[in-house]
Design a protein around this motif. Sequence first.
Motif, PDB file in Angstrom:
ATOM      1  N   SER A 226      13.691 -39.579  58.616  1.00  0.00           N
ATOM      2  CA  SER A 226      14.578 -40.738  58.565  1.00  0.00           C
ATOM      3  C   SER A 226      15.658 -40.649  59.644  1.00  0.00           C
ATOM      4  O   SER A 226      16.007 -41.650  60.278  1.00  0.00           O
ATOM      5  CB  SER A 226      15.216 -40.829  57.179  1.00  0.00           C
ATOM      6  N   HIS A 227      16.177 -39.452  59.854  1.00  0.00           N
ATOM      7  CA  HIS A 227      17.221 -39.252  60.861  1.00  0.00           C
ATOM      8  C   HIS A 227      16.679 -39.531  62.269  1.00  0.00           C
ATOM      9  O   HIS A 227      17.328 -40.235  63.065  1.00  0.00           O
ATOM     10  CB  HIS A 227      17.759 -37.829  60.788  1.00  0.00           C
ATOM     11  N   VAL A 228      15.510 -38.975  62.583  1.00  0.00           N
ATOM     12  CA  VAL A 228      14.926 -39.204  63.913  1.00  0.00           C
ATOM     13  C   VAL A 228      14.620 -40.683  64.103  1.00  0.00           C
ATOM     14  O   VAL A 228      14.837 -41.253  65.177  1.00  0.00           O
ATOM     15  CB  VAL A 228      13.653 -38.353  64.109  1.00  0.00           C
ATOM     16  N   ASN A 229      14.122 -41.324  63.055  1.00  0.00           N
ATOM     17  CA  ASN A 229      13.866 -42.758  63.097  1.00  0.00           C
ATOM     18  C   ASN A 229      15.139 -43.520  63.482  1.00  0.00           C
ATOM     19  O   ASN A 229      15.130 -44.375  64.378  1.00  0.00           O
ATOM     20  CB  ASN A 229      13.365 -43.212  61.725  1.00  0.00           C
ATOM     21  N   LYS A 230      16.250 -43.194  62.834  1.00  0.00           N
ATOM     22  CA  LYS A 230      17.526 -43.869  63.111  1.00  0.00           C
ATOM     23  C   LYS A 230      17.966 -43.644  64.548  1.00  0.00           C
ATOM     24  O   LYS A 230      18.380 -44.595  65.238  1.00  0.00           O
ATOM     25  CB  LYS A 230      18.591 -43.359  62.145  1.00  0.00           C
TER      26      LYS A 230
END
Length: 206
Positions: free
Chosen positions: A133-137
């Motif tokens: 989720s963090h990398v996506n953001k």
Amino acid sequence: MLKKIIEYHHHKLACDLIIKLMESAAGVKLLVVGAGGIGCELLKTLVVSGFEYIEIIDLDTIEVSNLNRQFLFNKSHVGMSKAKVASDSILKMNPNASIIAHHCDIQSDKFDIDFFKSFNLVLNALDNRAARSHVNKMCILSDVVLIDGGTAGFLGQLHVIKKSITACYDCEPKTDNKTKTYPICTIRNTPSEMIHCVVWSKYLFE
């Protein structure tokens, strides 16, 4: 049927993107997040396909249970950094490549938007949703294409995430996993969730 169409769309996007980048592979900068089961295969495939600049980020260390599938490591590497050993291993396949290893958490503040903007493509090879989720953001904020490959237990997923064109990783609902058992491959030396500590203790004192 719709699910199959979406899966095909993601796979076709990934293939088309990689083929396009391979046309100028020597000048392409790639970021690979995760050097475990998926990451080892991914790194090998990228370097033998002609990609010469790759940065690897992984916070974990190698353990014996990794060795049956993470082929860039062997028994002498147990306890060492996955990112560093993976870097050394793929350099043997192409000594001319430029590989930079980061033994740390992808969610560290030093990996900011400017860091992500420096890459042509980011590839996830992760086993936990928080990091994915963090990398996506960060990829959305930096407008960099992300190919997200990961696992949840025994299930594998692939998403191509391109700002304003595809849904992002967090846009799609995640099923609530009610399982009472956890594959050992998802339990890491460096825990990121409470369940890692609980299951690790169970195996340790069984």
